[in-house]
Scaffold this active site. Structure first.
Site, mmCIF file in Angstrom:
data_model
loop_
_atom_site.group_PDB
_atom_site.id
_atom_site.type_symbol
_atom_site.label_atom_id
_atom_site.label_comp_id
_atom_site.label_asym_id
_atom_site.label_seq_id
_atom_site.Cartn_x
_atom_site.Cartn_y
_atom_site.Cartn_z
ATOM 1 N N GLY A 1 7.583 1.729 4.909
ATOM 2 C CA GLY A 1 6.189 2.305 4.734
ATOM 3 C C GLY A 1 5.378 1.967 3.884
ATOM 4 O O GLY A 1 4.306 2.654 3.652
ATOM 5 N N PRO B 1 9.477 -3.296 -0.421
ATOM 6 C CA PRO B 1 10.521 -2.871 0.452
ATOM 7 C C PRO B 1 10.289 -3.260 1.949
ATOM 8 O O PRO B 1 9.313 -2.873 2.325
ATOM 9 C CB PRO B 1 10.815 -1.271 0.045
ATOM 10 C CG PRO B 1 10.201 -1.237 -1.161
ATOM 11 C CD PRO B 1 9.004 -2.346 -1.453
ATOM 12 N N VAL B 2 11.401 -3.596 2.665
ATOM 13 C CA VAL B 2 11.099 -4.010 3.939
ATOM 14 C C VAL B 2 11.335 -2.745 4.968
ATOM 15 O O VAL B 2 12.489 -2.047 4.857
ATOM 16 C CB VAL B 2 12.298 -5.054 4.498
ATOM 17 C CG1 VAL B 2 12.307 -5.309 6.086
ATOM 18 C CG2 VAL B 2 12.039 -6.176 3.707
ATOM 19 N N ALA B 3 10.544 -2.504 5.809
ATOM 20 C CA ALA B 3 10.553 -1.221 6.784
ATOM 21 C C ALA B 3 10.640 0.130 5.976
ATOM 22 O O ALA B 3 11.252 0.829 6.264
ATOM 23 C CB ALA B 3 11.756 -1.392 7.585
ATOM 24 N N ASP C 1 -2.048 -1.372 10.959
ATOM 25 C CA ASP C 1 -2.522 -1.289 9.295
ATOM 26 C C ASP C 1 -2.853 -2.783 8.953
ATOM 27 O O ASP C 1 -3.081 -2.753 7.931
ATOM 28 C CB ASP C 1 -0.805 -1.106 8.736
ATOM 29 C CG ASP C 1 -0.220 0.286 8.516
ATOM 30 O OD1 ASP C 1 -1.204 1.218 8.829
ATOM 31 O OD2 ASP C 1 0.766 0.395 8.039
ATOM 32 N N GLY D 1 4.862 -5.786 5.971
ATOM 33 C CA GLY D 1 4.644 -6.887 7.025
ATOM 34 C C GLY D 1 3.228 -7.048 7.339
ATOM 35 O O GLY D 1 2.794 -8.148 7.759
ATOM 36 N N LYS E 1 0.992 -1.237 0.211
ATOM 37 C CA LYS E 1 -0.016 -0.075 -0.135
ATOM 38 C C LYS E 1 0.894 1.163 0.089
ATOM 39 O O LYS E 1 2.098 1.058 0.154
ATOM 40 C CB LYS E 1 -1.185 0.002 1.104
ATOM 41 C CG LYS E 1 -0.430 -0.012 2.716
ATOM 42 C CD LYS E 1 0.076 1.443 3.174
ATOM 43 C CE LYS E 1 0.832 1.185 4.556
ATOM 44 N NZ LYS E 1 1.517 2.446 4.955
ATOM 45 N N GLY F 1 3.851 -1.079 4.086
ATOM 46 C CA GLY F 1 3.038 -2.181 5.074
ATOM 47 C C GLY F 1 3.321 -3.443 4.434
ATOM 48 O O GLY F 1 2.339 -4.520 4.738
HETATM 49 O O1 C5P Z 1 0.177 -1.084 15.099
HETATM 50 P P1 C5P Z 1 1.795 -1.296 14.865
HETATM 51 O O2 C5P Z 1 2.375 -2.124 15.857
HETATM 52 O O3 C5P Z 1 1.863 -1.345 13.276
HETATM 53 O O4 C5P Z 1 2.341 0.068 15.415
HETATM 54 C C1 C5P Z 1 3.555 0.227 15.463
HETATM 55 C C2 C5P Z 1 4.153 1.814 16.023
HETATM 56 O O5 C5P Z 1 3.468 2.804 15.409
HETATM 57 C C3 C5P Z 1 3.299 1.568 17.297
HETATM 58 O O6 C5P Z 1 4.288 1.032 18.316
HETATM 59 C C4 C5P Z 1 3.432 3.210 17.623
HETATM 60 O O7 C5P Z 1 4.496 3.623 18.204
HETATM 61 C C5 C5P Z 1 3.169 3.748 16.333
HETATM 62 N N1 C5P Z 1 1.707 4.135 15.716
HETATM 63 C C6 C5P Z 1 1.306 5.194 16.524
HETATM 64 N N2 C5P Z 1 -0.147 5.503 16.233
HETATM 65 C C7 C5P Z 1 -0.880 4.688 14.951
HETATM 66 C C8 C5P Z 1 -0.191 3.779 14.462
HETATM 67 C C9 C5P Z 1 0.917 3.397 14.851
HETATM 68 O O8 C5P Z 1 1.703 5.866 17.354
HETATM 69 N N3 C5P Z 1 -2.037 5.158 14.713
#
Ligand code: C5P
Length: 316
Positions: free
Chosen positions: A103, A99-101, A141, A107, A15, A105
């Site tokens: 942005g 691409p890994v890490a 995500d 994972g 995405k 999505g």
């Molecule tokens: O939910 P997920 O583990 O993918 O989110 C990764 C990190 O991104 C969270 O630990 C948080 O630091 C940050 N995050 C956030 N607010 C969101 C989504 C993600 O602060 N709405």
């Protein structure tokens, strides 16, 4: 009788966030977001093979992908197994292209696609609605990837509302090959975050898009400044990427998610071809791809099982 399906091959799509507004910090430590998601043809390949002994394993061709519980697809499989009281296990094979890490999505998409696939392979019959609560627990995500297409993400980005019309466009995605940690980017943002009730950029874009004259200029990614603070080494590269995509005529150019992947949006293939060529000539890793609509996403993820069921009914 229909033979039991024991292997499933699925596309796990990437995405981009066409726009991303951060409205404030929530009680649960997450951020209140408003984002516009768009799924892409760019995808990883996921193969799920049922096993009788209940074990969950993962093999992947990419050295940066963890193979244990740290991997969201493995966690998704184990948690679904536990929730459903399922005795079977699964061997997951993953071919990485997203691409890994970055942005995009990757994972989270792998996790949601694993849930969709196992729902079919293990014949749980949960469907997207039944899988939603588990998807939410796995990550903010993940719920989007049960739906796909052009969709609004509210709350933590995990309340998903598909929008009409679905966007159709060509894209060039640039991977600066600089992994960025999402929590680190959000922490940077907190230093300067002013809570606010509202932002209008995505709504302004959506009304213009509905009127047939999409105002891409209204869209912003409010994580970009924080991402570039976290990775100041990227500033020159980003300036170059922006310049190239702008010259190639991109109608929108932006960072995706918490970075550091950038993308340019084009009305036609010719613009995207030119953009990709210019980026590659400047030494960047650039992919050309297209949007995937809600309908196509749904057909890809869920329909083959339905088609098989219909086939079985006809045979009966
Ligand atoms: O939910 P997920 O583990 O993918 O989110 C990764 C990190 O991104 C969270 O630990 C948080 O630091 C940050 N995050 C956030 N607010 C969101 C989504 C993600 O602060 N709405």
């Amino acid at each position: 009788m229909e033979p039991a399906v024991t292997v499933l091959r699925l596309e796990s799509h990437a995405k981009v966030n066409l726009g991303l507004e951060v409205l404030g910090l929530r009680q649960d430590g997450y951020h209140e977001l408003r984002t516009l998601f768009q799924s892409l043809e760019l995808h990883d390949d996921l193969e799920l093979r049922a096993r009788r002994d209940g074990r969950v394993t993962l093999r992947c061709d990419h050295p940066a992908v963890p193979l244990d519980e740290e991997n969201l697809a493995v966690r998704a499989a184990r948690e679904l197994q536990r929730l459903a009281g399922e005795k079977r296990g699964v061997d997951i094979r993953l071919v990485k292209r997203i691409p890994v890490a970055g942005g995009m999505g990757g994972g989270s998409s792998n996790a949601a696609t694993t849930l969709i696939g196992l729902d079919r392979l293990w014949k749980l019959g949960l469907g997207p609605d039944g899988l939603q609560p588990l998807a939410r627990r796995l990550g903010a995500d993940v719920p989007y990837f049960l739906v796909g297409g052009t969709a609004l993400g509210l709350a933590r980005g995990d309340e998903i509302y598909p929008v009409l019309p679905q966007l159709r466009a060509h894209l060039v995605v640039v991977d600066p090959e600089r992994p960025l940690s999402t929590p680190a980017v959000f922490r940077r943002l907190d230093a300067s975050l002013t809570p606010r009730e509202n932002g209008t950029s995505i709504f302004r874009f959506l009304s213009s898009h509905l009127a047939g004259r999409p105002a891409f200029g209204a869209l912003v990614n409010e994580l970009e400044a924080a991402a570039l603070e976290e990775a100041p080494d990227l500033r020159d590269k980003v300036a170059a990427i922006r310049g190239i995509l702008r010259s190639a005529g991109a109608s929108l150019l932006s960072m995706s998610g918490s970075g550091a992947t950038y993308f340019g949006l084009f009305d036609d293939a010719a613009g995207a071809v030119a953009g990709q060529a210019a980026l590659e000539a400047a030494g960047f890793k650039a992919y050309r791809t297209r949007t995937v609509s809600l309908d196509r996403y749904r057909r890809g993820a869920w329909a083959p099982a339905e088609a098989r069921r219909r086939g079985a009914l006809r045979k009966d």
